[in-house]
Design a protein around this motif. Structure first.
Motif, PDB file in Angstrom:
ATOM      1  N   PRO A 261       0.805  -1.225   0.000  1.00 45.66           N
ATOM      2  CA  PRO A 261       0.000   0.000   0.000  1.00 45.66           C
ATOM      3  C   PRO A 261       0.837   1.274   0.000  1.00 45.66           C
ATOM      4  O   PRO A 261       0.542   2.217  -0.739  1.00 45.66           O
ATOM      5  CB  PRO A 261      -0.827  -0.126   1.288  1.00 45.66           C
ATOM      6  CG  PRO A 261      -0.913  -1.593   1.529  1.00 45.66           C
ATOM      7  CD  PRO A 261       0.389  -2.156   1.076  1.00 45.66           C
ATOM      8  N   MET A 262       1.885   1.342   0.818  1.00 42.99           N
ATOM      9  CA  MET A 262       2.687   2.558   0.902  1.00 42.99           C
ATOM     10  C   MET A 262       3.517   2.780  -0.364  1.00 42.99           C
ATOM     11  O   MET A 262       3.722   3.912  -0.794  1.00 42.99           O
ATOM     12  CB  MET A 262       3.576   2.527   2.140  1.00 42.99           C
ATOM     13  CG  MET A 262       2.825   2.669   3.449  1.00 42.99           C
ATOM     14  SD  MET A 262       1.934   4.267   3.623  1.00 42.99           S
ATOM     15  CE  MET A 262       0.278   3.822   3.077  1.00 42.99           C
ATOM     16  N   GLN A 263       3.997   1.691  -0.968  1.00 44.06           N
ATOM     17  CA  GLN A 263       4.732   1.834  -2.220  1.00 44.06           C
ATOM     18  C   GLN A 263       3.800   2.300  -3.332  1.00 44.06           C
ATOM     19  O   GLN A 263       4.156   3.133  -4.162  1.00 44.06           O
ATOM     20  CB  GLN A 263       5.393   0.514  -2.612  1.00 44.06           C
ATOM     21  CG  GLN A 263       6.236   0.592  -3.885  1.00 44.06           C
ATOM     22  CD  GLN A 263       7.389   1.569  -3.763  1.00 44.06           C
ATOM     23  OE1 GLN A 263       8.045   1.640  -2.719  1.00 44.06           O
ATOM     24  NE2 GLN A 263       7.645   2.340  -4.810  1.00 44.06           N
ATOM     25  N   TYR A 264       2.578   1.794  -3.335  1.00 44.70           N
ATOM     26  CA  TYR A 264       1.578   2.235  -4.317  1.00 44.70           C
ATOM     27  C   TYR A 264       1.303   3.723  -4.137  1.00 44.70           C
ATOM     28  O   TYR A 264       1.245   4.482  -5.112  1.00 44.70           O
ATOM     29  CB  TYR A 264       0.285   1.441  -4.155  1.00 44.70           C
ATOM     30  CG  TYR A 264      -0.781   1.790  -5.169  1.00 44.70           C
ATOM     31  CD1 TYR A 264      -1.011   0.994  -6.282  1.00 44.70           C
ATOM     32  CD2 TYR A 264      -1.557   2.944  -5.025  1.00 44.70           C
ATOM     33  CE1 TYR A 264      -1.985   1.315  -7.215  1.00 44.70           C
ATOM     34  CE2 TYR A 264      -2.520   3.289  -5.957  1.00 44.70           C
ATOM     35  CZ  TYR A 264      -2.739   2.469  -7.049  1.00 44.70           C
ATOM     36  OH  TYR A 264      -3.693   2.814  -7.978  1.00 44.70           O
ATOM     37  N   LEU A 265       1.116   4.154  -2.875  1.00 47.47           N
ATOM     38  CA  LEU A 265       0.829   5.562  -2.602  1.00 47.47           C
ATOM     39  C   LEU A 265       1.972   6.448  -3.089  1.00 47.47           C
ATOM     40  O   LEU A 265       1.737   7.484  -3.727  1.00 47.47           O
ATOM     41  CB  LEU A 265       0.611   5.763  -1.100  1.00 47.47           C
ATOM     42  CG  LEU A 265       0.426   7.209  -0.624  1.00 47.47           C
ATOM     43  CD1 LEU A 265      -0.780   7.851  -1.264  1.00 47.47           C
ATOM     44  CD2 LEU A 265       0.301   7.248   0.904  1.00 47.47           C
ATOM     45  N   LYS A 266       3.202   6.050  -2.809  1.00 51.84           N
ATOM     46  CA  LYS A 266       4.347   6.843  -3.250  1.00 51.84           C
ATOM     47  C   LYS A 266       4.401   6.914  -4.773  1.00 51.84           C
ATOM     48  O   LYS A 266       4.618   7.990  -5.355  1.00 51.84           O
ATOM     49  CB  LYS A 266       5.649   6.251  -2.712  1.00 51.84           C
ATOM     50  CG  LYS A 266       6.884   7.058  -3.101  1.00 51.84           C
ATOM     51  CD  LYS A 266       8.131   6.579  -2.380  1.00 51.84           C
ATOM     52  CE  LYS A 266       8.630   5.270  -2.920  1.00 51.84           C
ATOM     53  NZ  LYS A 266       9.950   4.900  -2.330  1.00 51.84           N
ATOM     54  N   THR A 267       4.181   5.770  -5.422  1.00 56.44           N
ATOM     55  CA  THR A 267       4.198   5.734  -6.888  1.00 56.44           C
ATOM     56  C   THR A 267       3.114   6.631  -7.471  1.00 56.44           C
ATOM     57  O   THR A 267       3.352   7.394  -8.411  1.00 56.44           O
ATOM     58  CB  THR A 267       4.004   4.294  -7.370  1.00 56.44           C
ATOM     59  OG1 THR A 267       5.084   3.488  -6.895  1.00 56.44           O
ATOM     60  CG2 THR A 267       3.955   4.225  -8.895  1.00 56.44           C
ATOM     61  N   ALA A 268       1.915   6.559  -6.909  1.00 56.42           N
ATOM     62  CA  ALA A 268       0.810   7.382  -7.399  1.00 56.42           C
ATOM     63  C   ALA A 268       1.110   8.868  -7.224  1.00 56.42           C
ATOM     64  O   ALA A 268       0.812   9.685  -8.103  1.00 56.42           O
ATOM     65  CB  ALA A 268      -0.481   7.007  -6.664  1.00 56.42           C
ATOM     66  N   ARG A 269       1.708   9.239  -6.097  1.00 58.27           N
ATOM     67  CA  ARG A 269       2.052  10.648  -5.865  1.00 58.27           C
ATOM     68  C   ARG A 269       3.093  11.137  -6.873  1.00 58.27           C
ATOM     69  O   ARG A 269       3.003  12.266  -7.370  1.00 58.27           O
ATOM     70  CB  ARG A 269       2.581  10.808  -4.443  1.00 58.27           C
ATOM     71  CG  ARG A 269       1.486  10.833  -3.385  1.00 58.27           C
ATOM     72  CD  ARG A 269       2.053  10.845  -1.980  1.00 58.27           C
ATOM     73  NE  ARG A 269       1.007  11.140  -0.996  1.00 58.27           N
ATOM     74  CZ  ARG A 269       1.150  10.975   0.309  1.00 58.27           C
ATOM     75  NH1 ARG A 269       2.292  10.508   0.795  1.00 58.27           N
ATOM     76  NH2 ARG A 269       0.160  11.263   1.133  1.00 58.27           N
ATOM     77  N   LEU A 270       4.088  10.298  -7.176  1.00 57.46           N
ATOM     78  CA  LEU A 270       5.120  10.704  -8.131  1.00 57.46           C
ATOM     79  C   LEU A 270       4.531  10.876  -9.529  1.00 57.46           C
ATOM     80  O   LEU A 270       4.861  11.831 -10.243  1.00 57.46           O
ATOM     81  CB  LEU A 270       6.246   9.668  -8.149  1.00 57.46           C
ATOM     82  CG  LEU A 270       7.101   9.597  -6.871  1.00 57.46           C
ATOM     83  CD1 LEU A 270       8.051   8.411  -6.927  1.00 57.46           C
ATOM     84  CD2 LEU A 270       7.875  10.899  -6.651  1.00 57.46           C
TER      85      LEU A 270
END
Length: 308
Positions: A232-241
């Motif tokens: 979940p946190m890696q997805y969130l970071k990817t989506a923000r970038l």
């Protein structure tokens, strides 16, 4: 002239330039690449992608998905993955992308006899499968009406509805149907994804997202990774970038402004993570994207961001 060649000729006329061409029908865009585009990070909205010429490869986790004139791709969740495009000036990669309208799909699901539908569910929200004659016929009719504003307005929605039906009753239909089943893990993870995309800059953590999905933290984390091939946190970071890159490309924001817009408090942290993910600094990435003639649709054209 074959059906395949007819579709190619139509798309070449509708998309004379490289990159994305937004059609006159909401939710439908055309893709053209006159060259090879190496593997790069992308974020696709829930959609159906039918390739008419050339091919694309999608890489999600340790799995690879090919979509070419014999196969099409369905993404039933907004997924960050990596994409590789194979095209040349003589034989450009040509494809049509159809956004999944869950309201229309839900209506169709209620009308279908569940006993006639495939029961096997995919492990991920991304699958490629063979194109059959009925789907090809619907796609060529959609391309034909895109050339006429009047025909597009009157016939376009019904043809898109037919394409949804062909996918729903095929091998990939289960993935989309599951998003409409409120008690399923698929639907619950979908709620958390919607929260992420609606609140990029919010103070989101695994506990908050698990609560959104009405799941325990452990169950949420396990099911999220099973469907998206990432945490979940890696997805969130990817989506923000991805979102920050879109702001810089479309809205002309500086890296500093874009980073704050998507929830970063530190520009140096944003720059480090951006370069690690995209392989270039924010300034160099924007320059390269503009040079590559990759058109990114506006947020008004898609609920989730598509960048390649």
């Amino acid at each position: 002239m074959t059906c395949q060649q007819s579709m190619i000729d139509l798309l070449l006329k509708l998309a004379p330039n490289e990159g994305y061409t937004l059609s006159i029908l909401d939710g439908v865009k055309l893709m053209r690449s006159n060259r090879y585009i190496p593997r790069m990070p992308v974020l696709y909205e829930p959609c159906i992608v039918v390739v008419l010429q050339g091919r694309k490869m999608g890489y999600l986790g340790n799995q690879a998905f090919q979509y070419c004139p014999q196969q099409f791709l369905v993404l039933s969740l907004p997924l960050p993955f990596e994409s590789e495009t194979f095209g040349t000036a003589e034989r450009p990669m040509l494809a049509i992308s159809i956004r999944i309208n869950l309201a229309v799909v839900a209506e169709l699901v209620l009308s279908l006899d569940s006993n006639n539908l495939q029961s096997e569910l995919p492990q991920l929200g991304m699958v490629s499968t063979a194109v059959d004659d009925k789907l090809s016929d619907a796609v060529i009719r959609l391309l034909e009406v895109l050339a006429s504003p009047q025909e597009c307005e009157i016939l376009g929605p019904s043809i898109m509805r037919e394409i949804y039906y062909r996918v729903l009753t095929g091998k990939q239909g289960a993935a989309i149907r599951e998003t409409l089943m409120h008690q399923s893990h698929f639907s619950k993870i979908g709620k958390a994804l919607k929260r992420i995309h609606a609140d990029f800059a919010g103070e989101l953590d695994v506990a908050t997202l698990a609560k959104e999905a009405n799941m325990s933290v452990a169950a949420f984390h396990a099911n999220f990774k099973a469907l998206t091939a990432t945490s979940p946190m890696q997805y969130l970071k990817t989506a923000r970038l991805h979102k920050a890159r879109l702001h810089m490309m479309q809205d002309g924001m500086s890296a500093s402004t874009a980073s704050r817009k998507v929830g970063y408090e530190s520009i140096s942290q944003f720059s480090r993570e951006f370069k690690r993910f995209f392989g270039r600094t924010p300034m160099n990435e924007v320059a390269e994207m503009k040079h590559s003639l990759i058109e990114m649709p506006s947020e008004n054209s898609a609920k989730y961001v598509t960048v390649n």
